[in-house]
Write a protein that holds these residues in place. Structure first.
Motif, mmCIF file in Angstrom:
data_model
loop_
_atom_site.group_PDB
_atom_site.id
_atom_site.type_symbol
_atom_site.label_atom_id
_atom_site.label_comp_id
_atom_site.label_asym_id
_atom_site.label_seq_id
_atom_site.Cartn_x
_atom_site.Cartn_y
_atom_site.Cartn_z
ATOM 1 N N GLU A 1 0.820 -1.212 0.000
ATOM 2 C CA GLU A 1 0.000 0.000 0.000
ATOM 3 C C GLU A 1 0.853 1.262 0.000
ATOM 4 O O GLU A 1 0.519 2.245 -0.659
ATOM 5 C CB GLU A 1 -0.919 0.023 1.233
ATOM 6 C CG GLU A 1 -2.104 -0.889 1.138
ATOM 7 C CD GLU A 1 -3.080 -0.508 0.022
ATOM 8 O OE1 GLU A 1 -3.263 0.701 -0.230
ATOM 9 O OE2 GLU A 1 -3.632 -1.425 -0.587
ATOM 10 N N CYS B 1 0.865 4.226 -2.796
ATOM 11 C CA CYS B 1 0.653 5.649 -2.508
ATOM 12 C C CYS B 1 1.734 6.492 -3.162
ATOM 13 O O CYS B 1 1.457 7.569 -3.720
ATOM 14 C CB CYS B 1 0.659 5.909 -0.998
ATOM 15 S SG CYS B 1 -0.798 5.296 -0.171
ATOM 16 N N THR C 1 -3.311 5.678 3.534
ATOM 17 C CA THR C 1 -3.456 4.772 2.387
ATOM 18 C C THR C 1 -4.939 4.533 2.131
ATOM 19 O O THR C 1 -5.797 4.958 2.900
ATOM 20 C CB THR C 1 -2.853 3.385 2.700
ATOM 21 O OG1 THR C 1 -3.632 2.782 3.746
ATOM 22 C CG2 THR C 1 -1.418 3.478 3.128
ATOM 23 N N GLY C 2 -5.231 3.838 1.041
ATOM 24 C CA GLY C 2 -6.597 3.349 0.829
ATOM 25 C C GLY C 2 -6.926 2.306 1.883
ATOM 26 O O GLY C 2 -6.096 1.945 2.715
ATOM 27 N N LYS C 3 -8.148 1.828 1.858
ATOM 28 C CA LYS C 3 -8.564 0.812 2.822
ATOM 29 C C LYS C 3 -7.896 -0.523 2.484
ATOM 30 O O LYS C 3 -7.992 -0.992 1.356
ATOM 31 C CB LYS C 3 -10.089 0.657 2.777
ATOM 32 C CG LYS C 3 -10.786 1.935 3.197
ATOM 33 C CD LYS C 3 -12.295 1.809 3.208
ATOM 34 C CE LYS C 3 -12.885 3.116 3.785
ATOM 35 N NZ LYS C 3 -14.350 3.080 3.809
ATOM 36 N N GLN D 1 -7.204 2.001 7.226
ATOM 37 C CA GLN D 1 -6.267 2.825 6.467
ATOM 38 C C GLN D 1 -5.020 3.011 7.313
ATOM 39 O O GLN D 1 -5.104 3.088 8.531
ATOM 40 C CB GLN D 1 -6.907 4.172 6.156
ATOM 41 C CG GLN D 1 -8.143 4.053 5.265
ATOM 42 C CD GLN D 1 -8.762 5.409 5.004
ATOM 43 O OE1 GLN D 1 -9.373 5.990 5.878
ATOM 44 N NE2 GLN D 1 -8.597 5.926 3.803
#
Lengths: 331, 331, 331, 331, 331, 331
Positions: F293, F297, F308-310, F318
């Motif tokens: 992740e 990013c 970060t995204g989920k 996150q």
């Protein structure tokens, strides 16, 4: 004052020109299929959000310098795309200071903030426990806290999610607590009200509300419960002779006010005042969420026979507006 | 009036003789290791239960004919076995009618029942909705219901588990509801109070309280929610012109008042009055359970620094008596 | 040094006389069925607990003045009642200072505490981040903290439940973290070790270990996570120029180290160091609990084919001692 | 009879003209980006739903007066937009009575309803318990109930969601129960069959199926379990001398047939017949859902190696059609 | 044959002498308070367990050499201690071979095992799929498997927990499956019956039943699902040309038959036969558990108005015996 | 080598021409609104997926014969539609063998596979237990296994979802285990490493990775745990004299490595090596997911202040990149 709000556009004819002041929540550069650059904006005001498209960014009527967080005046027309509204922006300039009230751009309490604040101070004034009274007086006299307390929303989305919402929620809860107290003589009034006044105090640091409502990184990593406990503990430690047992109880009330471990309270309520606080806080949040949904249904023209949308604060349940449904049944 | 209660025996010298009136909750024939027959009894009064042993059942001072459900007068002495009290019964006879008040044998409310009943009728009298007023008046005028309503405990064990406890709980909830109502104008007062008055009405059939508190088979298979809905629906159907929508809402409030499917409500609260009812009912039950635990700690001589025992109604949590603990901290 | 430990009594002949030093964990006055007063005691040492009965409290060989928390020397004999051991106490006097080592009376680490402490300081010394190094140095230099840190158990029951157990657990975790770090270059070593060193620091206030291991009222209402965060935050705020972002991260690690909301962490790990800490802490606690169970099985003479008892720290699972079972299989 | 069904359109060439009868499930006025009004329709028949667009609402070939709930004849062509089908409607008129069978417009059982009804009455006829026989005969003789029973779907979406589906499901369950009964002599056949026949009787009031399948407000607030219990209780109370114990058992079976509190049964099955009912009901619903998915896969041309879509009634699991997969494996 | 069974002793006079054959389930050396050695035994027969005390182990009438697993003949008397029965053993000798039937010492099926076995083979004989028929024939022809299959209990405690219980359960399930099959033509009969016949085959290795019912270490670590899959897979791999797809389906049925991950099935049922198997297996186990509880209530003399004890297999629910309760209601 | 990857197109000007080699993951025939046929493709390479449209399928520059699974060279331009990228394909031909490396078309480990394999064999070589060494040597010498082991991804999506990912994950875990082992002397090194090397061996059959990553039907119905156990058991059974207890332990480690029943392990870890394996496997998977992740990013140009995204592997949490956020804080 603003003339047109985003919520009004739902009933707007597509293509008709209008002007409006908006807060720029996002701004992105893009290109069309035919390789032409355009701007994609997220515009907001206190009634909602709207996507905006500037197809001719080089048009002299479009300001060159504006950023996320700026307030702008736009002229353009609305169109509907796959059931979402979009604004085609023909003209755009930065707003002059005082041309628009910031309270129009972020949703805000409909109550008078100074009046609410006075009511809140009135509750503190009614305390009989001198230690708790001094604690509250000291915290609320801190300009940074008192300023933020008057502005903060208590949540990003769920309930009272508007400027001044925290203050509105706390005053409502104090009033409710005072009504409930005579039913349970075992409750210590000053301790319960202290819990009400301080339970969400950490929100003033957990959230930022300059440009929309967002969690700060510190808020995300620590949470308003921890932040509120820390703020309170610092103040208590600065007071000479605050009773240590009372300190433990005040901190316990903030820590446990979510009522369940899985809602982020690291301790369950273990004193009657903490239990009462967690119940009243939950009830007030849910009743406000219901009222909000009923208002929304009226705005959207739903009939009395229709349930509300799914309410987040009630586990996605749908509700029925009793009074409207009964009223219609009578006709 | 009784002189000695089971709760008093905790501080009693072992071996010392005493007399007492008790309700026979169970009676069993047994034999000792040396093959001698004796009687094992469970004796109860409003303060608790006690095992009794009749080692000489053929003694002429022991009545021959008495059964489960009889009230008896016993003479004997207490002894402690592995921390449980036991009574060695030397003499036993059936009590004369009027020698003892039945209210001394099953735990009962400490409030005056006629006063509570009058308060309850006062709430009904204050209704402005004629249909709901007629419904309540009709139900409470039924002699079977009104008699049972005044006696029923609302639970076998958890909260208000005493004669008249249902009435006490409902009057307390009506008062609480009336205090909370001004905070939420969206609530229909008459509908909410109707829910309060009827939510546990099925208890008058779910439980029996002639000899201790027990669930009836019907109560076990159907539950007080269903029984209360049926009782209410029958009354409504007997009233000409009761509005059908109002009937739906009243039944929904009874059905949903436990607030969660896993607590046996087949429907979740979907109107604001039902949500408020489930909150206030839960709060009142928990506050009463806490008060009961605090009283018990005082009776048992626990110090202010000790937590209560594990409270069933609070998921086995232990609580701290805020006022005592703070009070002691001050000395 | 003590000659006889409670754990030794399991294999003791009933009725045989012995002497021993014990800590008085509880003392109650009672009377027998024949109305004779006696004393009921709970006696403890580092290997367990034992019920003691003084049937002749007026015997001149029984000290008149001793209380909960005193160390006493008892003479008497053991008997077994329904599979529990009980001591019949014939003589009892208060112990002289220095007659017995307190470490013999509460379970204690088998490691050398000064050595463990030196190892721990060695880890701090190896930090490259000056802010974190200063933070740890400051906290560990506080005499109250450093004294308690060397004594505290990290739990009342579950794992490492002995004097010095916290120190032993933390040194073990530092070593483990240092071994794991090369596998994950994204981890900040100093931040992870700071988390290891401080995650349970609140235990020095949550628990008391003067007379057995107990939770303090403050510990029960606030919890070691909150207490550890507060202790750390106070120290950080006393240091000039501690970077605010680093403060947020350090506090987040303490807050989230239980890894799940339902285990009392109000925040889930949201940085890699916090995730690693929660894993390693959990692994170390479980491996220690397993080792403890295996040792217990050996002490109790269980065969290699028998599973351990149900292990609390492993959700009541039973385990198999691989090495013993394989070893036996080979013969 | 209809010539073209919505399900057929999946394989239709885009742009090709066709005619069809549809039920209007929704009708909305909208405008295009260029400010031109158009109509957006949801059209349905027994095989599915389709969005329809009338771009020229003023065209004389488009009927002016038609509403939600009307049956219309449309001419137009299909197009695919982002993988969803859409119909461009060129002509539209209201259908003549008898021009189309309503059974073609809402999904309906493929069995013959009079035959199913006769089978159902046959089961009642075979009862040996006169009280239960009279109860069923009375209820099914009520014209309102018997008419609705023959039409009602047992669910809005999950299983047997079609006209006559309730009847089909109940006859299937009666047959299944009769097959299972010889395995368990402890079961009372008449009581079990009574439960089968009445468990979903409340559906005749919970759902409306005039225009699509919808929950009524009463159904949403009370649920079919409560409605079925009330209906049954009213009938029982109208019968002289119905045994009270039998009444309790019949109501218990309806109350508990969902088998779990969290599925909305306020009581768990506590008699063997209720347990068997909850198992067989669940099994039949799941087997039907599987059969429905397998049929859908065949219609959609999926290969034998592909799993079905996610099945709601099986917690979103995907299934494999055993027979097809094995059959293909043999080739 | 045995004359006296442990279950008979419940109604036995204390102190009266009796003789009986028992299986020694445990044997421990202990000493009394007065330091006298005695033996503590756990004695069992097919009706239950009993604690035995040999107070005079040196008495010549007490055999010197007997161990756990031996069958003994005891003479002595029963006494009741805190509501549990205990046997005072005066004489004890090892039983002669053939003096007692082992089937009297462990609970066993009341059906005729050879008859059950023949029925089971009859089901295999009726298969039309040659591959599945060969698989079953091969497995059941293995003497080790067929011998164990006829003896194994399917559980240590829950349902059918007796010798031959597995066979009884499987034959019952085959019959049930054959009854249900006509309702669901999508089911492949041979595959479903194969699942029924093999789903618990691993039990022949998971449990040992020489001395009471115990899990083997291998059974504890691997479980009967894995053991059954392995046994089946080995047989399949030994058959030339067994279709690989069919192998996958057979193994899937064994793997998934517990129906839920949390019940130890690593895969959920994904084919209709596996779903049906998990339902029917669960139903049969629960109906048998209910029947067992009803029998126990009759044996214990409970009245028709009393619920059963809490049933483990039904989540500790209590049940009502419908037929008895209705029957009594009629009188 | 490929010149342009799908991930690069995110920053590509719309409309600009480019060439690229892609794997055809799906191919469908469709028609436009104006009834013109076109092709809809899903194209993939190691960096992602892209929808492709061939508007002129009859153009001679478009190959007639190509299918799902072919590698093609496309020329065309990108456009953005509702924020998703789409490729307009102008030319398309099948790629020549060796024109493109298959490793460019499916995501693959960035490590050198022969080096990883050598490291893995090195771990086996270091075993001291001859039975386990022989087991591993035999399994890894099987060409089918060793070839698949080097290619297999350990998951379709979650962690290490790339060619060679299984090998990379196992080598990483062996290294980690070796680092952790000195902390826990109770662990048997060879047994733990055997568990690491074999825990996911079933993945070589559960997944297919010829055309994208997919589960096989067998994998879906049986799962990699069962498949890995079967593969291992077959090998063990082929070895003469493999100790049966060791076999049980090895199989138990594979069975229990998911650590929880609800994650598909039919047994919980009951030996210390199995517990350690489940912890280290979980830690390694999560740390890799976090690293992935953070890399994403950076690629997407997110700022250090953004979470970060989920993350799927972390329950949709996150995360914050500690080092970047601290680094930025310092500036």
């Amino acid at each position: 004052m603003k003339d047109i709000y985003i919520a009004d556009l739902a009933n707007f004819d597509e293509g008709k020109l209008f002007d409006g002041f908006f807060l720029v929540l996002a701004k992105q550069q893009r290109t069309t299929k035919s390789n032409k650059p355009y701007l994609n904006l997220i515009l907001g005001d206190k009634t909602g959000q709207l996507e905006g498209r500037v197809w001719e960014p080089s048009d002299p009527r479009i300001a060159k310098e504006f950023e996320r967080g700026d307030i702008v005046k736009d002229r353009g027309s609305a169109s509907r795309f796959d059931d979402r509204l979009q604004m085609k922006v023909d003209q755009l300039r930065k707003a002059q200071p005082n041309e628009v009230d910031k309270a129009d751009l972020l949703p805000a309490t409909t109550y008078d903030v100074p009046t609410l604040w006075k009511q809140l101070l009135g509750f503190v004034d009614s305390f009989t426990n001198p230690d708790l009274k001094l604690l509250l007086t000291t915290m609320l006299a801190d300009p940074a806290i008192s300023h933020a307390y008057r502005e903060a929303p208590p949540a990003k989305q769920l309930h009272h999610a508007w400027l001044g919402g925290l203050l509105e929620h706390v005053v409502s809860l104090c009033t409710l607590a005072d009504r409930v107290l005579p039913s349970y003589p075992l409750l210590d009034r000053d301790l319960l009200l202290t819990g009400v006044l301080l339970h969400d105090i950490g929100k003033v640091r957990e959230l930022s509300w300059e440009i929309g409502f967002e969690y700060t990184i510190e808020g995300t990593l620590l949470g308003h419960i921890q932040m509120g406990v820390a703020l309170t503990e610092q103040t208590i430690d600065s007071l000479p002779n605050f009773p240590p047992r009372l300190k433990t109880l005040v901190l316990h009330m903030i820590l446990s006010h979510h009522g369940k471990l899985e809602f982020g309270s690291p301790k369950l309520p273990m004193i009657p005042e903490a239990l009462a606080l967690s119940f009243l806080d939950d009830l007030d949040a849910k009743m406000q969420a219901i009222q909000g949904e009923f208002d929304k249904c009226l705005r959207e023209g739903k009939s009395a026979d229709e349930l509300t949308g799914k309410v987040w604060a009630l586990d996605q349940r749908q509700l029925l507006n009793t009074k409207r449904w009964l009223g219609e049944g009578k006709e």
